[in-house]
Design an enzyme around this catalytic site. Structure first.
Site, PDB file in Angstrom:
ATOM      1  N   ILE A 137       0.866  -1.174   0.000  1.00 25.56           N
ATOM      2  CA  ILE A 137       0.000   0.000   0.000  1.00 25.56           C
ATOM      3  C   ILE A 137       0.907   1.229   0.000  1.00 25.56           C
ATOM      4  O   ILE A 137       2.063   1.149   0.405  1.00 25.56           O
ATOM      5  CB  ILE A 137      -0.985   0.027   1.199  1.00 25.56           C
ATOM      6  CG1 ILE A 137      -0.245  -0.095   2.540  1.00 25.56           C
ATOM      7  CG2 ILE A 137      -2.021  -1.066   1.074  1.00 25.56           C
ATOM      8  CD1 ILE A 137      -1.187  -0.054   3.747  1.00 25.56           C
ATOM      9  N   ASP A 138       0.393   2.339  -0.469  1.00 25.35           N
ATOM     10  CA  ASP A 138       1.217   3.533  -0.634  1.00 25.35           C
ATOM     11  C   ASP A 138       1.756   4.051   0.694  1.00 25.35           C
ATOM     12  O   ASP A 138       1.191   3.795   1.762  1.00 25.35           O
ATOM     13  CB  ASP A 138       0.404   4.647  -1.308  1.00 25.35           C
ATOM     14  CG  ASP A 138      -0.045   4.273  -2.708  1.00 25.35           C
ATOM     15  OD1 ASP A 138       0.625   3.445  -3.344  1.00 25.35           O
ATOM     16  OD2 ASP A 138      -1.067   4.822  -3.152  1.00 25.35           O
TER      17      ASP A 138
END
Length: 301
Positions: A137-138
């Site tokens: 995930i970012d």
């Protein structure tokens, strides 16, 4: 040696080092500056300094030298553990933490933390830079992320991701008021052909991407939503919501850089994760609590 080529578009006129750090977010700015200093960045075929100001239609070529296999160190970084057994670890990733090391950014990542927590007992399928990591995930997205402790678990979770049977639910706040209570965005995602440092809906060269959304609350100028992913493309929710005119609040890449709130990146949280356990074959569902900053923002709205 890996070579990246870009053409500068309208609105992208800025320092070479700053532009490259945005175009290649997996590399730190200090590492990029070091490479520029070694003559590995060419603009229109000529080496340039880090502070060179790019112009529209400039051709940028950036070479990354062959990597020397780094030693990734275990670091005693606190982790919020949501679930753990002999095969699987699910953590609640905080905002601002990078998932895995990259050249010039070898410390303070989730991988450094889980190496310490798991005493090095992690799957090795993705190599020394990404031990145990099967999805990401970012940096500024919070929430649940699976880490695999052995190769059997890794192959099982990777297969579920490929088959779209691993369930993932996110919470987000977007600009504007969504009229429909729920909907589906089915639009392929690929590199933005005009701004290569971004992803975009790309009908010609994109890969299949499907996002289901549901309205949870409507506010004056914002909407609180739940998003469920069928696919897992880079920046999928951020790109899809922008494509229908509702970018995520705080998203400086795909949305507005101006906001009335002091935020660190997009308001996006990986809330719920469901998967078939690779050992027991039982369905496991894990929820990451909504972070304090997100709750405070909802209260304000």
């Amino acid at each position: 040696m890996e070579i990246f080529s870009f053409q500068i578009g309208v609105g992208e006129e800025e320092r070479l080092d700053k532009w490259l750090s945005t175009a290649l977010p997996e590399l730190s700015r200090s590492y990029i500056q070091k490479c520029i200093g070694e003559g590995l960045a060419l603009v229109n075929g000529k080496p340039c300094k880090a502070n060179y100001r790019l112009r529209v239609d400039d051709e940028v070529a950036f070479r990354i030298p062959e990597a020397v296999e780094p030693v990734i160190e275990a670091e005693d970084i606190p982790l919020s553990v949501l679930y753990e057994d002999a095969d699987i670890l699910v953590v609640d990733k905080p905002k601002g933490m990078v998932v895995h090391p990259a050249p010039g950014h070898l410390h303070g990542t989730l991988v450094n933390a889980v190496l310490y927590h798991c005493k090095g007992q992690l799957s090795g399928i993705n190599g020394v830079l990404r031990p145990g990591i099967v999805h990401r995930i970012d940096r500024d997205t919070t929430g649940s992320l699976i880490v695999c402790k052995n190769d059997l678990a890794h192959r099982s979770i990777a297969a579920q991701l490929k088959e779209h049977s691993l369930s993932r639910s996110y919470r987000a706040i977007v600009h504007g008021v969504l009229k429909e209570d729920e909907g589906t965005i089915d639009a392929p995602i690929g590199r933005d052909e005009r701004e290569r440092k971004r992803m975009a809906v790309n009908e010609k060269n994109g890969k299949e991407a499907v996002t289901h959304y549901k309205v949870l609350s409507r506010f004056g100028a914002y909407t609180y939503i739940e998003c469920r992913l069928e696919t897992g493309r880079t920046h999928q929710i951020r790109v899809h919501m922008t494509s229908i005119g509702h970018p995520l609040l705080g998203d400086e890449v795909y949305g507005s850089r101006k906001t009335a709130f002091r935020l660190q990146g997009q308001t996006l949280h990986a809330y719920e994760l469901g998967f078939i356990h690779p050992g027991t074959q039982q369905f496991v569902e894990v929820k990451a609590p909504i972070p304090a900053y997100f709750i405070h923002l909802l209260d304000i709205l």
